[in-house]
Design a protein around this motif. Sequence first.
Motif, PDB file in Angstrom:
ATOM      1  N   MET A  14       2.161  -0.719   6.450  1.00  0.00           N
ATOM      2  CA  MET A  14       2.389  -0.583   5.014  1.00  0.00           C
ATOM      3  C   MET A  14       1.069  -0.595   4.235  1.00  0.00           C
ATOM      4  O   MET A  14       0.930   0.108   3.238  1.00  0.00           O
ATOM      5  N   SER A  49      -0.117   2.419   1.870  1.00  0.00           N
ATOM      6  CA  SER A  49       0.003   2.031   0.468  1.00  0.00           C
ATOM      7  C   SER A  49      -0.931   2.848  -0.410  1.00  0.00           C
ATOM      8  O   SER A  49      -2.069   3.142  -0.044  1.00  0.00           O
ATOM      9  N   LYS A  96      -1.437   1.831  -3.707  1.00  0.00           N
ATOM     10  CA  LYS A  96      -2.038   0.887  -4.649  1.00  0.00           C
ATOM     11  C   LYS A  96      -2.936  -0.092  -3.892  1.00  0.00           C
ATOM     12  O   LYS A  96      -2.514  -0.699  -2.908  1.00  0.00           O
ATOM     13  N   TYR A 151      -1.721  -3.792  -3.497  1.00  0.00           N
ATOM     14  CA  TYR A 151      -0.704  -3.963  -2.456  1.00  0.00           C
ATOM     15  C   TYR A 151      -1.331  -3.880  -1.069  1.00  0.00           C
ATOM     16  O   TYR A 151      -0.977  -4.630  -0.160  1.00  0.00           O
ATOM     17  N   GLU A 152      -2.248  -2.950  -0.927  1.00  0.00           N
ATOM     18  CA  GLU A 152      -2.933  -2.782   0.358  1.00  0.00           C
ATOM     19  C   GLU A 152      -3.635  -4.071   0.773  1.00  0.00           C
ATOM     20  O   GLU A 152      -3.503  -4.515   1.917  1.00  0.00           O
ATOM     21  N   TYR A 156      -0.917  -6.825   1.646  1.00  0.00           N
ATOM     22  CA  TYR A 156      -0.291  -6.589   2.956  1.00  0.00           C
ATOM     23  C   TYR A 156      -1.257  -6.895   4.089  1.00  0.00           C
ATOM     24  O   TYR A 156      -0.883  -7.493   5.103  1.00  0.00           O
TER      25      TYR A 156
END
Length: 97
Positions: free
Chosen positions: A57, A61, A63, A66-67, A70
Amino acid sequence: MEKKSPHILNASSGLLGFCLVILTSLEITKVSDRTYIDEIAGIASFCLSISCLLSFMAIRSFKENYEKKYEKIADYLFITALLCISASVVLVTLNLF
């Protein structure tokens, strides 16, 4: 900062196979009833599976926040799984099951 997600994904998937071999061999030899090694390897397998998913993910990703999130969680789960695998190896080596 270099992205760690591809490395985590690669290592997690390889170690997941190792954990599954441990679980299968314990079931075949009927040792799993007398030991906690299968539970520890099961926890490691779960952590590695989630780590693989989160690493993937992070790679996919769009964004950056978010990267990073995660990747950080995947990294912590990977370390947890390594500790579980190490505990399993120590238990098998010292015949403490």
